[in-house]
Design an enzyme around this catalytic site. Sequence first.
Site, PDB file in Angstrom:
ATOM      1  N   GLU A  42       1.208  -0.089  -4.935  1.00 18.22           N
ATOM      2  CA  GLU A  42       0.413   1.125  -5.128  1.00 18.22           C
ATOM      3  C   GLU A  42       1.392   2.278  -5.004  1.00 18.22           C
ATOM      4  O   GLU A  42       2.062   2.416  -3.967  1.00 18.22           O
ATOM      5  CB  GLU A  42      -0.694   1.265  -4.081  1.00 18.22           C
ATOM      6  CG  GLU A  42      -1.517   2.532  -4.324  1.00 18.22           C
ATOM      7  CD  GLU A  42      -2.378   2.948  -3.147  1.00 18.22           C
ATOM      8  OE1 GLU A  42      -3.337   3.698  -3.365  1.00 18.22           O
ATOM      9  OE2 GLU A  42      -2.070   2.546  -2.013  1.00 18.22           O
ATOM     10  N   ASP A  84       0.817  -1.200   0.000  1.00 19.30           N
ATOM     11  CA  ASP A  84       0.000   0.000   0.000  1.00 19.30           C
ATOM     12  C   ASP A  84       0.861   1.264   0.000  1.00 19.30           C
ATOM     13  O   ASP A  84       1.831   1.375   0.754  1.00 19.30           O
ATOM     14  CB  ASP A  84      -0.893  -0.005   1.250  1.00 19.30           C
ATOM     15  CG  ASP A  84      -1.746   1.229   1.377  1.00 19.30           C
ATOM     16  OD1 ASP A  84      -2.660   1.401   0.557  1.00 19.30           O
ATOM     17  OD2 ASP A  84      -1.487   2.033   2.298  1.00 19.30           O
TER      18      ASP A  84
END
Length: 569
Positions: free
Chosen positions: A283, A251
């Site tokens: 990400e 993330d």
Amino acid sequence: MRRWGPERRADGRVRFHLWAPDRSAVALKLADGGSLAMTRDEAGWFVCDAEAAPGTRYRFDLGDLQVPDPASRGQAGGVHGWSVLPAPDRYVWQHDDWQGRPWREAVIEEVHVGLAGGFAGLAEQLPGIAELGITAIELMPIAAFSGTRNWGYDGVLPYAPAEAYGTPEELKALIDRAHGLGLMVLLDVVYNHFGPDGNYLGAYASAFFNPDAHTPWGAAIDFDAEPVRRFFIDNARMWLEEYRLDGLRFDAVHAIADNGFLDAMADELREATTGRHVHLILENERNDADRLAPGRFDAQWNDDFHNTLHVLLTGEREGYYADFADRPTEKLARCLAEGFVYQGDPSANRDGARRGKPSGHLSPTAFVSFLQNHDQIGNRAFGERLTVLADPDRLRAATALLLLSPQIPLIFTGDALGSRSPFLFFTDFHDALADTVCEGRRREFAPFAAFADEQARARIPDPNAEATFAASRPKPGPDAADWRRLYRDLIAIRRRAIMPRLDGARGKAADLLGDGAVAARWHMADGAVLGLAVNLGDTPVSFPASRGETLFTLRHPGAPASFAAWLET
């Protein structure tokens, strides 16, 4: 080299570790009343060996504070409670020969374990997911967090599966059952920050953080410190080795801002998991194409794909959609042909700062595309899905584009049911923190025209209300059977005609056909050319003539809300 977490020794005793460089004395406290002083070394590691059976509850006594093990493998009583000594051999794997699936076969469904009924509840849903043609589920973060309801990005004990979701053995059973159905299991992990409740690291290891570097969640984690690097690398290895996960999605690595750490972690994970398919996904708002060179990270979530399609489907232009509101058809063409839209271009949403690096040389499979995910739905004030926001025929055309593009497709839980249920932002905080989170959530939307006045913002659901969580369970839409049939048919086409040709595929061209209409072609690995054309605009256009096999059409080719896919061999 010190390792985080309890370690069972050859003599049957357990060695406990804690890195607490700010402390001069630490004791191991056992729930049965026992207490053992721990020995400190020069690097600030405290160690002791103890007789402890699996299931033993323990914590660390700092004198003025008792804290859980930051590498706890399980908790009893929440993130402020007792850590629980694991029994790593308790679960007997039923599909021990599973080696995973190659990345080209990935069709991913993102799921929230809590909304699915915990690990056991989600395990019961797996046959239906597999029957649809999905080949991978991606779990939103499951690390222990405060309370019983959370998106997972407020985790504070990264090694411990959330107690509200089930036991470590139930998680292993979920993964095992998925493997038996041919499903990969990916996990979203958060290594860029800790949640606001239950993170005690600052009380004894302030060197874990860099006070001079800030993130939206506070002081940045300091990855220059070797114990910190090991904390996260060991965590990633635990998920891949002990739980046999098929991959990790990291993330918001733009908030980590340490490419050296990211690359070193990827290298170690690759070396530790040779002999099977393991996938590492980023990400990264920076659109850093360098991180996607072959051998380390397989792919990046491509927000540019979503943002461009969202503007074309809804006409929304506020917030980060402002970067995609100007010439969105051109941006869609670039996204299909080259991956990223922003490849070093100035971003209006970032005050003109340039974002991204050239990506046209990368394989289409280096990009995970989606029309919806937890962020893009849940970060809306009322959590509306595209089934509520967009014309249904245009949404079907965009869905065909998603599932038949060579980029790796990801759908969100409920998409294949045409769900109209919201997916809201939810937490389970209490007292002052609950008020702060609720107020912050409503303040976040103040710049949007629809929430300019306080009365409008007051209608935004309270994240801490149990009703907010309950409303977010995906329910089938009124045309669920039609949506499921569309998804199943498109994925079957992808599996037959596209997946086998993906390795080595490259973008060939993307042409503008009209406002909202694009045609794109790719050279596939076997020399075939895949062609797609979509019209999300209001005016009919002419689609290119297909000289090969027609794979799929939706409505009359070239009409508004139409789509066509063909393969020239």
